[in-house]
Design an enzyme around this catalytic site. Structure first.
Site, PDB file in Angstrom:
ATOM      1  N   LYS A 163       0.848  -1.192   0.000  1.00  0.00           N
ATOM      2  CA  LYS A 163       0.000   0.000   0.000  1.00  0.00           C
ATOM      3  C   LYS A 163       0.884   1.242   0.000  1.00  0.00           C
ATOM      4  CE  LYS A 163      -1.374  -1.624   3.816  1.00  0.00           C
ATOM      5  NZ  LYS A 163      -1.946  -1.938   5.145  1.00  0.00           N
TER       6      LYS A 163
ATOM      7  N   THR B 176      -6.724   9.443   8.833  1.00  0.00           N
ATOM      8  CA  THR B 176      -6.350   8.160   8.227  1.00  0.00           C
ATOM      9  C   THR B 176      -6.078   7.087   9.287  1.00  0.00           C
ATOM     10  OG1 THR B 176      -4.059   8.925   8.129  1.00  0.00           O
ATOM     11  CG2 THR B 176      -5.375   9.180   6.119  1.00  0.00           C
TER      12      THR B 176
ATOM     13  N   GLY C  67      -6.471   3.900  11.097  1.00  0.00           N
ATOM     14  CA  GLY C  67      -7.140   2.637  10.810  1.00  0.00           C
ATOM     15  C   GLY C  67      -7.355   2.342   9.334  1.00  0.00           C
ATOM     16  N   THR C  68      -6.683   3.087   8.456  1.00  0.00           N
ATOM     17  CA  THR C  68      -6.881   2.829   7.014  1.00  0.00           C
ATOM     18  C   THR C  68      -6.436   1.415   6.632  1.00  0.00           C
ATOM     19  OG1 THR C  68      -4.793   3.962   6.638  1.00  0.00           O
ATOM     20  CG2 THR C  68      -6.785   5.190   6.106  1.00  0.00           C
ATOM     21  N   GLY C  69      -5.286   0.991   7.176  1.00  0.00           N
ATOM     22  CA  GLY C  69      -4.752  -0.336   6.836  1.00  0.00           C
ATOM     23  C   GLY C  69      -5.671  -1.439   7.336  1.00  0.00           C
ATOM     24  N   CYS C  70      -6.156  -1.293   8.579  1.00  0.00           N
ATOM     25  CA  CYS C  70      -7.068  -2.303   9.154  1.00  0.00           C
ATOM     26  C   CYS C  70      -8.323  -2.408   8.293  1.00  0.00           C
ATOM     27  CB  CYS C  70      -7.498  -1.899  10.565  1.00  0.00           C
ATOM     28  SG  CYS C  70      -6.153  -1.702  11.731  1.00  0.00           S
TER      29      CYS C  70
HETATM   30  N1  LIG Z   1      -4.325  10.371   2.056  1.00  0.00           N
HETATM   31  C1  LIG Z   1      -4.781   9.338   1.371  1.00  0.00           C
HETATM   32  N2  LIG Z   1      -5.552   9.513   0.271  1.00  0.00           N
HETATM   33  C2  LIG Z   1      -6.034   8.464  -0.423  1.00  0.00           C
HETATM   34  N3  LIG Z   1      -5.781   7.174  -0.098  1.00  0.00           N
HETATM   35  C3  LIG Z   1      -5.005   6.927   0.980  1.00  0.00           C
HETATM   36  C4  LIG Z   1      -4.465   7.997   1.777  1.00  0.00           C
HETATM   37  N4  LIG Z   1      -3.744   7.444   2.811  1.00  0.00           N
HETATM   38  C5  LIG Z   1      -3.838   6.094   2.653  1.00  0.00           C
HETATM   39  N5  LIG Z   1      -4.573   5.780   1.553  1.00  0.00           N
HETATM   40  C6  LIG Z   1      -4.921   4.434   1.095  1.00  0.00           C
HETATM   41  O1  LIG Z   1      -5.379   3.714   2.240  1.00  0.00           O
HETATM   42  C7  LIG Z   1      -5.001   2.341   2.166  1.00  0.00           C
HETATM   43  C8  LIG Z   1      -4.167   1.991   3.396  1.00  0.00           C
HETATM   44  O2  LIG Z   1      -2.845   2.431   3.164  1.00  0.00           O
HETATM   45  P1  LIG Z   1      -1.792   2.902   4.229  1.00  0.00           P
HETATM   46  O3  LIG Z   1      -2.274   4.144   4.905  1.00  0.00           O
HETATM   47  O4  LIG Z   1      -0.498   2.976   3.486  1.00  0.00           O
HETATM   48  O5  LIG Z   1      -1.795   1.692   5.247  1.00  0.00           O
HETATM   49  P2  LIG Z   1      -1.547   1.639   6.822  1.00  0.00           P
HETATM   50  O6  LIG Z   1      -2.762   2.214   7.480  1.00  0.00           O
HETATM   51  O7  LIG Z   1      -1.347   0.180   7.062  1.00  0.00           O
HETATM   52  O8  LIG Z   1      -0.335   2.492   7.086  1.00  0.00           O
HETATM   53  C9  LIG Z   1      -4.251   2.207   0.825  1.00  0.00           C
HETATM   54  O9  LIG Z   1      -5.186   1.837  -0.163  1.00  0.00           O
HETATM   55  C10 LIG Z   1      -3.728   3.621   0.588  1.00  0.00           C
HETATM   56  O10 LIG Z   1      -3.425   3.875  -0.754  1.00  0.00           O
HETATM   57  C1  LIG Z   2      -5.337  -2.410  17.768  1.00  0.00           C
HETATM   58  C2  LIG Z   2      -4.707  -1.737  16.605  1.00  0.00           C
HETATM   59  N1  LIG Z   2      -4.435  -2.454  15.499  1.00  0.00           N
HETATM   60  C3  LIG Z   2      -3.858  -1.855  14.437  1.00  0.00           C
HETATM   61  C4  LIG Z   2      -3.525  -0.519  14.471  1.00  0.00           C
HETATM   62  C5  LIG Z   2      -2.871   0.118  13.308  1.00  0.00           C
HETATM   63  O1  LIG Z   2      -3.835   0.432  12.409  1.00  0.00           O
HETATM   64  P1  LIG Z   2      -3.546   0.643  10.843  1.00  0.00           P
HETATM   65  O2  LIG Z   2      -4.824   0.565  10.134  1.00  0.00           O
HETATM   66  O3  LIG Z   2      -2.422  -0.184  10.348  1.00  0.00           O
HETATM   67  O4  LIG Z   2      -2.994   2.030  10.738  1.00  0.00           O
HETATM   68  P2  LIG Z   2      -3.049   3.288  11.552  1.00  0.00           P
HETATM   69  O5  LIG Z   2      -4.114   3.268  12.561  1.00  0.00           O
HETATM   70  O6  LIG Z   2      -1.712   3.313  12.125  1.00  0.00           O
HETATM   71  O7  LIG Z   2      -3.334   4.203  10.413  1.00  0.00           O
HETATM   72  C6  LIG Z   2      -3.847   0.205  15.623  1.00  0.00           C
HETATM   73  N2  LIG Z   2      -3.576   1.528  15.700  1.00  0.00           N
HETATM   74  N3  LIG Z   2      -4.425  -0.421  16.684  1.00  0.00           N
END
Ligand SMILES: Nc1ncnc2c1ncn2[C@@H]1O[C@H](COP(=O)(O)OP(=O)(O)O)[C@@H](O)[C@H]1O
Ligand SMILES: Cc1ncc(COP(=O)(O)OP(=O)(O)O)c(N)n1
Length: 264
Positions: free
Chosen positions: A176, A207, A209-212
């Protein structure tokens, strides 16, 4: 036996509901999938950071999973926060035994910078869980930590994709690009083809929890029997929309909107 698709999340809690199992359940529910959850860690956290973590003992996680699998086998599962090695060994046993699609979100560090996995657990993640995963879905930092690479440009991402599938034996990987400059671009590699999905970067700090959420939607779609390619498209569209419509909760990095996406 239920007709409803069932997805299981095995992850930590975030009491504000933006990340972890509560976010996963909301995302699964909004995709019309019945969500189940086994908790690996309790965290005290909010949109500003992680205040404390309490890890559930591995033998209790085993009991949670046994309660679930001995009663009803989900159609797909994901893992999120797995803080310690022992938890990973327990979970690996269930994935091997039941052989359902498995999405791994290799959660290491929260947006706030707080560490959610011990450094020792990283090797177990690579050696034990990655080869069992249908899809591994790291962000850029996690992909760099897993491969030991410095990832600064697209060529590095392509190399990391190949290491995770060809060398480490994941079924497929989605790196991602949320933390890159420019468009939010994600890369899927299934051992044959690299598929890229791009969305305009939304200028926001909402953003959390976007990854979760992204990996929970992926799991929900696999539970319905969709292909990884189809699940990837839906997850990307869902998360872009969810960030765009973030509800503005909390005083820090707020969560996304788990209910705004109305697409197929
Ligand atoms: N500012 C943003 N605008 C649009 N899409 C985003 C943005 N930030 C993250 N994403 C998307 O959200 C999803 C989670 O990505 P990311 O934020 O890299 O993961 P994580 O939460 O694990 O760090 C991916 O599809 C990424 O491209
Ligand atoms: C309990 C718990 N699990 C995972 C995360 C991390 O969440 P994730 O969606 O990878 O990204 P951010 O929240 O760091 O954007 C968390 N914070 N807590």
């Amino acid at each position: 036996m239920s007709d409803l698709p069932i997805a299981l999340t095995v992850a930590g809690t975030d009491p504000t509901g933006g990340a972890g199992v509560f976010a996963d359940l909301k995302a699964m529910h909004s995709r019309d999938v019945y969500g189940m959850a086994a908790v690996t860690s309790l965290t005290a956290q909010n949109t500003m950071g992680v205040q404390d973590v309490y890890n559930i003992p591995a033998d209790f996680i085993d009991k949670e999973l046994n309660s679930i699998f001995s009663d009803e086998v989900p159609h797909a599962m994901k893992t999120g926060m797995l803080a310690e090695t022992d938890m990973m060994f327990v979970i690996a046993e269930y994935i091997r035994k039941y052989n359902i699609p498995y999405v791994m979100d290799p959660v290491m560090i929260a947006t706030s910078g707080d560490r959610l996995m011990t450094p020792e657990a990283m090797n177990t993640l690579i050696e034990t869980l990655i080869p069992l995963a249908s899809v591994v879905a790291p962000n850029l930092h996690e992909a760099a930590a897993i491969t030991g690479m410095k990832i600064t440009e697209e060529a590095d991402i392509h190399q990391a994709l190949k290491i995770i599938v060809d060398d480490m034996q994941a079924g497929s990987v989605i790196i991602k690009g949320g933390h890159l400059e420019g468009d939010a671009r994600d890369y899927l590699y299934d051992g044959q083809t690299i598929t890229t999905l791009s969305a305009k970067r939304i200028q926001t700090n909402q953003t959390h929890g976007t990854g979760c959420t992204f990996s929970a939607v992926l799991t929900a779609e696999l539970a319905k029997g969709r292909t990884i390619q189809q699940a990837f498209k839906t997850s990307k569209a869902y998360i872009t929309n969810a960030i765009e419509h973030s509800p503005g909760i909390g005083r820090g990095n707020g969560p996304v909107n788990h209910f705004s996406y109305k697409g197929e």
